[in-house]
Design a protein around this motif. Structure first.
Motif, PDB file in Angstrom:
ATOM      1  N   ALA A   1      -3.044  -1.367  -2.790  1.00 54.21           N
ATOM      2  CA  ALA A   1      -3.891  -0.188  -2.609  1.00 54.21           C
ATOM      3  C   ALA A   1      -3.061   1.087  -2.575  1.00 54.21           C
ATOM      4  O   ALA A   1      -1.937   1.092  -2.077  1.00 54.21           O
ATOM      5  CB  ALA A   1      -4.696  -0.314  -1.315  1.00 54.21           C
ATOM      6  N   ASN A   2      -3.648   2.151  -3.101  1.00 50.99           N
ATOM      7  CA  ASN A   2      -3.058   3.488  -3.069  1.00 50.99           C
ATOM      8  C   ASN A   2      -1.725   3.542  -3.827  1.00 50.99           C
ATOM      9  O   ASN A   2      -0.655   3.689  -3.239  1.00 50.99           O
ATOM     10  CB  ASN A   2      -2.862   3.973  -1.633  1.00 50.99           C
ATOM     11  CG  ASN A   2      -4.133   3.904  -0.815  1.00 50.99           C
ATOM     12  OD1 ASN A   2      -5.227   3.852  -1.376  1.00 50.99           O
ATOM     13  ND2 ASN A   2      -4.006   3.887   0.487  1.00 50.99           N
ATOM     14  N   VAL A   3      -1.843   3.433  -5.116  1.00 51.95           N
ATOM     15  CA  VAL A   3      -0.660   3.455  -5.977  1.00 51.95           C
ATOM     16  C   VAL A   3      -0.758   4.623  -6.947  1.00 51.95           C
ATOM     17  O   VAL A   3      -1.811   4.841  -7.557  1.00 51.95           O
ATOM     18  CB  VAL A   3      -0.552   2.142  -6.789  1.00 51.95           C
ATOM     19  CG1 VAL A   3       0.607   2.209  -7.773  1.00 51.95           C
ATOM     20  CG2 VAL A   3      -0.414   0.948  -5.860  1.00 51.95           C
ATOM     21  N   LEU A   4       0.309   5.366  -7.081  1.00 52.61           N
ATOM     22  CA  LEU A   4       0.383   6.417  -8.095  1.00 52.61           C
ATOM     23  C   LEU A   4       1.637   6.206  -8.938  1.00 52.61           C
ATOM     24  O   LEU A   4       2.744   6.202  -8.412  1.00 52.61           O
ATOM     25  CB  LEU A   4       0.432   7.806  -7.425  1.00 52.61           C
ATOM     26  CG  LEU A   4       0.710   8.993  -8.342  1.00 52.61           C
ATOM     27  CD1 LEU A   4      -0.368   9.154  -9.413  1.00 52.61           C
ATOM     28  CD2 LEU A   4       0.832  10.286  -7.527  1.00 52.61           C
ATOM     29  N   VAL A   5       1.424   6.000 -10.224  1.00 47.12           N
ATOM     30  CA  VAL A   5       2.548   5.865 -11.158  1.00 47.12           C
ATOM     31  C   VAL A   5       2.473   7.068 -12.099  1.00 47.12           C
ATOM     32  O   VAL A   5       1.455   7.258 -12.762  1.00 47.12           O
ATOM     33  CB  VAL A   5       2.443   4.558 -11.970  1.00 47.12           C
ATOM     34  CG1 VAL A   5       3.613   4.434 -12.933  1.00 47.12           C
ATOM     35  CG2 VAL A   5       2.366   3.340 -11.054  1.00 47.12           C
TER      36      VAL A   5
ATOM     37  N   THR B   1       0.832  -1.199   0.000  1.00 48.86           N
ATOM     38  CA  THR B   1       0.000   0.000   0.000  1.00 48.86           C
ATOM     39  C   THR B   1       0.870   1.253   0.000  1.00 48.86           C
ATOM     40  O   THR B   1       2.018   1.232   0.422  1.00 48.86           O
ATOM     41  CB  THR B   1      -0.905   0.045   1.260  1.00 48.86           C
ATOM     42  OG1 THR B   1      -0.064   0.058   2.419  1.00 48.86           O
ATOM     43  CG2 THR B   1      -1.821  -1.163   1.333  1.00 48.86           C
ATOM     44  N   ASN B   2       0.283   2.343  -0.450  1.00 47.68           N
ATOM     45  CA  ASN B   2       0.951   3.651  -0.501  1.00 47.68           C
ATOM     46  C   ASN B   2       2.273   3.565  -1.269  1.00 47.68           C
ATOM     47  O   ASN B   2       3.357   3.690  -0.695  1.00 47.68           O
ATOM     48  CB  ASN B   2       1.198   4.194   0.909  1.00 47.68           C
ATOM     49  CG  ASN B   2      -0.088   4.344   1.690  1.00 47.68           C
ATOM     50  OD1 ASN B   2      -1.177   4.328   1.119  1.00 47.68           O
ATOM     51  ND2 ASN B   2       0.028   4.485   2.997  1.00 47.68           N
ATOM     52  N   ILE B   3       2.154   3.356  -2.545  1.00 47.11           N
ATOM     53  CA  ILE B   3       3.341   3.168  -3.377  1.00 47.11           C
ATOM     54  C   ILE B   3       3.346   4.193  -4.510  1.00 47.11           C
ATOM     55  O   ILE B   3       2.374   4.324  -5.251  1.00 47.11           O
ATOM     56  CB  ILE B   3       3.361   1.722  -3.928  1.00 47.11           C
ATOM     57  CG1 ILE B   3       3.506   0.766  -2.745  1.00 47.11           C
ATOM     58  CG2 ILE B   3       4.501   1.515  -4.921  1.00 47.11           C
ATOM     59  CD1 ILE B   3       3.025  -0.604  -2.996  1.00 47.11           C
ATOM     60  N   LEU B   4       4.432   4.933  -4.590  1.00 50.52           N
ATOM     61  CA  LEU B   4       4.575   5.940  -5.631  1.00 50.52           C
ATOM     62  C   LEU B   4       5.713   5.554  -6.558  1.00 50.52           C
ATOM     63  O   LEU B   4       6.793   5.190  -6.096  1.00 50.52           O
ATOM     64  CB  LEU B   4       4.910   7.311  -5.032  1.00 50.52           C
ATOM     65  CG  LEU B   4       4.008   7.849  -3.928  1.00 50.52           C
ATOM     66  CD1 LEU B   4       4.517   9.214  -3.450  1.00 50.52           C
ATOM     67  CD2 LEU B   4       2.580   7.997  -4.437  1.00 50.52           C
ATOM     68  N   VAL B   5       5.456   5.652  -7.842  1.00 58.38           N
ATOM     69  CA  VAL B   5       6.520   5.467  -8.830  1.00 58.38           C
ATOM     70  C   VAL B   5       6.508   6.726  -9.681  1.00 58.38           C
ATOM     71  O   VAL B   5       5.497   7.047 -10.296  1.00 58.38           O
ATOM     72  CB  VAL B   5       6.256   4.233  -9.729  1.00 58.38           C
ATOM     73  CG1 VAL B   5       7.349   4.092 -10.775  1.00 58.38           C
ATOM     74  CG2 VAL B   5       6.139   2.964  -8.888  1.00 58.38           C
TER      75      VAL B   5
END
Ligand SMILES: *[C@@H]1O[C@H](CO)[C@@H](O)[C@H](O)[C@H]1NC(C)=O
Ligand SMILES: *[C@@H]1O[C@H](CO)[C@@H](O)[C@H](O)[C@H]1NC(C)=O
Ligand SMILES: *[C@@H]1O[C@H](CO)[C@@H](O)[C@H](O)[C@H]1NC(C)=O
Length: 363
Positions: A238-242, A209-213
């Motif tokens: 959950a909660n991923v922003l690429v 969870t809470n992963i930013l790329v």
């Protein structure tokens, strides 16, 4: 002969301890388990300079809180058929750095046989960041991983930045399954300024969870992926922003893959500002029919891992004529928001099934 080696290592061990009480930095230039243990216990700053790790050994570093670890020169690992990892690092508030001249040269060509993890030689995973908390890894150069390059697993609060994974040689020497970064069972992970030339996923978020790329450059592989999700002992993403990334000459661009017949969840995922160029197979592929045992899709999606709250914004670029621009095959998905999607060039079409009402997308 054996006696000589043992004596030699004891002397070196004593030297290392002595040095650590005097110098802020302990530099290790030869692989020796005792020296490494001493350094872990006694040094705030550890430099691994040009060491060669013996066959079948994990360079295992369980670092004290606040340790700064630096790679310098060329680090190598002797050939051995096993699962690895070749290096494993855990710790809290640690900083893992590569000096400007360093390279972690896995020499994967010794293992490569075109079969990856699916047969032939047993190929070790390279780098396991395992149990890192509030830690940072930066300026790391991995060359020619035998198998997956980096796993971030069972970790909470990891920043991985300026990571360069160069497996270009694998294109002609049989590299396969050379994933860039895999995220597994981890929270609060930021991956930024990543460059990957390889033959599998650039990034694969398998659970967490809470992963930013952000700011990834991916060439030659399988794109920026979530999955496969399902069929393991932890099946939530959950909660991923690429965002702000480029994917070139890869089999896929953007991909989400969930496992047929499995349960789990993929929730709150956003891909935005992604440029695709010359994608071979699928520009965008969202599929819920992956068979984890055979490694192939079944062609029928199941509803055990719904993809909920899924935003795609400003995804543009080209697919080769032999490929498909957009392919969706999912079941019980909801709350999708797709806008400014402009993926063109693909001469083939495939199914477009299970897209929720009002998502703003057609294949
Ligand atoms: C990770 O995120 C969770 C939820 O946002 C937060 O409670 C936790 O403190 C974070 N952990 C770290 C190490 O930042
Ligand atoms: C959705 O994920 C993004 C990216 O991690 C995060 O910033 C945001 O707070 C999440 N939204 C919710 C409702 O959890
Ligand atoms: C779309 O994404 C590209 C690539 O990141 C970026 O250069 C461009 O400014 C974005 N466009 C908009 C309208 O945000």
């Amino acid at each position: 002969m054996q006696c000589f080696i043992v004596t030699g290592s004891l002397i070196l061990g004593i030297l290392a301890v002595t040095r650590s009480s005097l110098a802020a930095t302990c530099t290790i230039t030869t692989y020796n388990e005792d020296i490494i243990k001493d350094a872990q216990a006694n040094c705030r700053e550890i430099t691994l300079n040009g060491i060669n790790v013996p066959a079948g050994v994990t360079l295992d570093l369980n670092l004290n809180q606040g340790t700064k670890l630096t790679f310098q020169g060329t680090l190598t690992w002797e050939f051995y058929e096993w699962d690895g990892p070749l290096i494993r690092i855990s710790g809290t508030d640690v900083e893992i750095n590569g000096a400007t001249d360093h390279v972690l040269d896995v020499r994967g060509n010794l293992w490569w046989d075109g079969k990856g993890g699916g047969g032939g030689k047993t190929k070790p995973i390279f780098f396991s960041a395992n149990g890192l908390k509030n830690s940072i890894m930066r300026n790391i150069l991995v060359k020619n991983p035998a198998n997956h390059a980096i796993w971030i697993e069972d970790s909470d609060g990891v920043v991985a930045e300026d990571i360069y994974i160069d497996s270009k040689d694998g294109d002609t020497l049989g590299g396969h399954n050379t994933d860039g970064i895999n995220v597994w069972r981890s929270n609060n992970v930021t991956i930024q300024r990543l460059t990957v030339y390889n033959q599998d996923d650039c990034v694969a978020i398998k659970s967490g969870t809470n992963i930013l790329v952000n700011d990834a450059y991916c060439s030659g592989g399988h794109g920026l992926s979530i999955g496969s999700v399902g069929g393991r002992d932890y099946n939530t993403v959950a909660n991923v922003l690429v965002s702000n990334s480029q994917i070139l000459e890869s089999d896929n661009g953007v991909r989400i893959k969930t496992v047929y017949g499995a349960t789990g969840a993929v929730t709150n995922v956003t891909y935005e500002n992604i440029i695709l160029k010359d994608i071979n197979k699928f520009g965008i592929v969202i599929e819920g029919d992956y068979n984890i045992d055979t490694g192939s899709p079944t062609g029928v999606a199941t509803d055990g891992i719904p993809i909920k709250t899924f935003t795609m914004k400003n995804i543009t670029g080209t697919v080769k004529k032999s490929g498909v621009n957009i392919y969706v095959l999912v079941k019980s998905a909801s709350d999708w928001h797709w806008s400014s999607i402009d993926v063109t060039g693909g001469g083939k079409t495939k199914k477009c099934e299970g897209i929720p009402e009002g998502a703003g997308v057609t294949c």
